[in-house]
Design a protein around this motif. Structure first.
Motif, PDB file in Angstrom:
ATOM      1  N   VAL A 243       0.786  -1.184  -0.025  1.00 27.69           N
ATOM      2  CA  VAL A 243      -0.010  -0.072  -0.017  1.00 27.69           C
ATOM      3  C   VAL A 243       0.928   1.215  -0.082  1.00 27.69           C
ATOM      4  O   VAL A 243       0.723   2.294  -0.607  1.00 27.69           O
ATOM      5  CB  VAL A 243      -0.910   0.071   1.396  1.00 27.69           C
ATOM      6  N   GLU A 244       1.831   1.297   0.824  1.00 29.93           N
ATOM      7  CA  GLU A 244       2.555   2.425   0.923  1.00 29.93           C
ATOM      8  C   GLU A 244       3.451   2.539  -0.191  1.00 29.93           C
ATOM      9  O   GLU A 244       4.076   3.832  -0.471  1.00 29.93           O
ATOM     10  CB  GLU A 244       3.309   2.607   2.253  1.00 29.93           C
ATOM     11  N   THR A 245       4.377   1.803  -0.730  1.00 28.37           N
ATOM     12  CA  THR A 245       5.345   1.788  -1.726  1.00 28.37           C
ATOM     13  C   THR A 245       5.013   1.111  -2.868  1.00 28.37           C
ATOM     14  O   THR A 245       5.802   1.154  -3.913  1.00 28.37           O
ATOM     15  CB  THR A 245       6.645   1.070  -1.171  1.00 28.37           C
ATOM     16  N   GLY A 246       3.890   0.417  -3.081  1.00 28.53           N
ATOM     17  CA  GLY A 246       3.302  -0.069  -4.438  1.00 28.53           C
ATOM     18  C   GLY A 246       4.079  -1.493  -4.642  1.00 28.53           C
ATOM     19  O   GLY A 246       4.854  -1.895  -3.824  1.00 28.53           O
ATOM     20  N   LEU A 247       3.927  -1.979  -6.079  1.00 28.52           N
ATOM     21  CA  LEU A 247       4.559  -2.999  -6.392  1.00 28.52           C
ATOM     22  C   LEU A 247       6.031  -2.834  -6.469  1.00 28.52           C
ATOM     23  O   LEU A 247       6.792  -3.740  -6.121  1.00 28.52           O
ATOM     24  CB  LEU A 247       4.117  -3.427  -7.554  1.00 28.52           C
ATOM     25  N   ILE A 248       6.652  -1.763  -6.826  1.00 29.97           N
ATOM     26  CA  ILE A 248       8.120  -1.718  -6.945  1.00 29.97           C
ATOM     27  C   ILE A 248       8.566  -1.648  -5.354  1.00 29.97           C
ATOM     28  O   ILE A 248       9.662  -2.626  -5.130  1.00 29.97           O
ATOM     29  CB  ILE A 248       8.334  -0.413  -7.320  1.00 29.97           C
ATOM     30  N   GLY A 249       7.873  -1.103  -4.236  1.00 35.07           N
ATOM     31  CA  GLY A 249       8.668  -1.122  -3.119  1.00 35.07           C
ATOM     32  C   GLY A 249       8.331  -2.645  -2.547  1.00 35.07           C
ATOM     33  O   GLY A 249       9.455  -3.349  -1.696  1.00 35.07           O
TER      34      GLY A 249
END
Length: 285
Positions: A243-249
């Motif tokens: 949720v906070e950093t998306g798929l990349i995170g």
């Protein structure tokens, strides 16, 4: 506890003081003693010294009480923010004790193990018990020549702890968890967390690549804490990172775990037969 005697702000203050004290101990042993001795002994000694306060305060929770309970029983949280966080710490401490026992087999390792296991039971933390039931057999099957004895010991501990843990474990009707999460009417903490994950994943779908930004979960979570109108925590690292950093995170986080796990496993193979190998394997498990 500080929460009961000094209120919420006093509880936070005391917890931060203890945390800083522990960091001071880590600093003394890791950045002063370790470079001079060129061995891992200062680090291992620091773990033993640092665990004294959390274990003592945890048992003190039984006397003074906490704001956490499970089916009428007090859940100890020690110097940690909640029992689940304390349970996670105890799993690492138990694995540390296993490594010490397998290399030295002295009374210190056994004492830390006994106190940590008793504390883990009193946290009533389901997640911590699941983690331990995966990590401990994995470690001992790999290093022990007495697998049957080790297996019998684990069964004995589980039977001993079952009367205490049973009310907590059987309080959840896992067949109704998804239904409760969908209706919004939850009867237990696990269903409540599934409901939180469901709502947060809906929000993630709006910003799937980069997410909403670090530490935004309490702001965007529609399920709020009534007292201060803040959103509940995600109660799941994978969901929070998504949720906070998306798929990349999330992919970076998973890759970090992969690299850390591979390095620890390689170290356990490289130093097999030494105390460093045992500690590396315990950390990997």
């Amino acid at each position: 506890t500080a929460y009961g005697r000094l209120g919420a702000e006093g509880n936070v203050a005391l917890r931060e003081i203890v945390r800083l004290l522990m960091l001071l101990i880590w600093y003394i042993f890791l950045y002063d003693k370790a470079p001079k001795s060129q061995t891992a002994e200062p680090f291992l000694r620091a773990v033993l010294i640092a665990c004294a306060i959390p274990l003592v305060v945890g048992f003190g929770d039984l006397i003074t009480g906490t704001k956490f309970d499970a089916e009428g029983a007090t859940r100890i949280s020690s110097t940690f923010v909640n029992p689940n966080s304390y349970g996670t710490y105890l799993v690492f401490l138990i694995m540390f004790a296993f490594a010490r026992i397998s290399t030295r087999n002295d009374w210190i390792g056994r004492l830390v193990l006994c106190l940590s296991l008793a504390s883990l039971v009193l946290t009533y933390s389901r997640g911590a018990w699941i983690a331990l039931m995966v990590a401990a057999p994995l470690y001992w099957v790999y290093v022990s020549k007495h697998r049957l004895k080790v297996g019998a010991f684990f069964i004995f501990v589980m039977l001993l702890a079952y009367p205490i843990l049973a009310p907590r474990l059987t309080a959840v009707d896992y067949g109704d968890v998804i239904v409760e999460a969908q209706t919004g009417m939850t009867s237990n903490s696990f269903s409540f967390r599934v409901m939180i994950w469901k709502e947060l994943i809906k929000l993630w779908s709006q910003n799937p690549i980069l997410g909403w930004g670090l530490a935004t979960t309490p702001t965007i979570n529609p399920i709020r804490v009534i007292q201060d109108n803040r959103g509940f925590a995600a109660h799941n690292d994978a969901v929070r990172h998504l949720v906070e950093t998306g798929l990349i995170g999330l992919l970076c986080y998973l890759n970090l775990l992969r690299v850390l796990g591979l390095n620890l496993f390689r170290l356990s193979k490289r130093f097999a037969g030494t105390y460093l190998g045992s500690y590396a394997l315990a950390a990997f498990a």
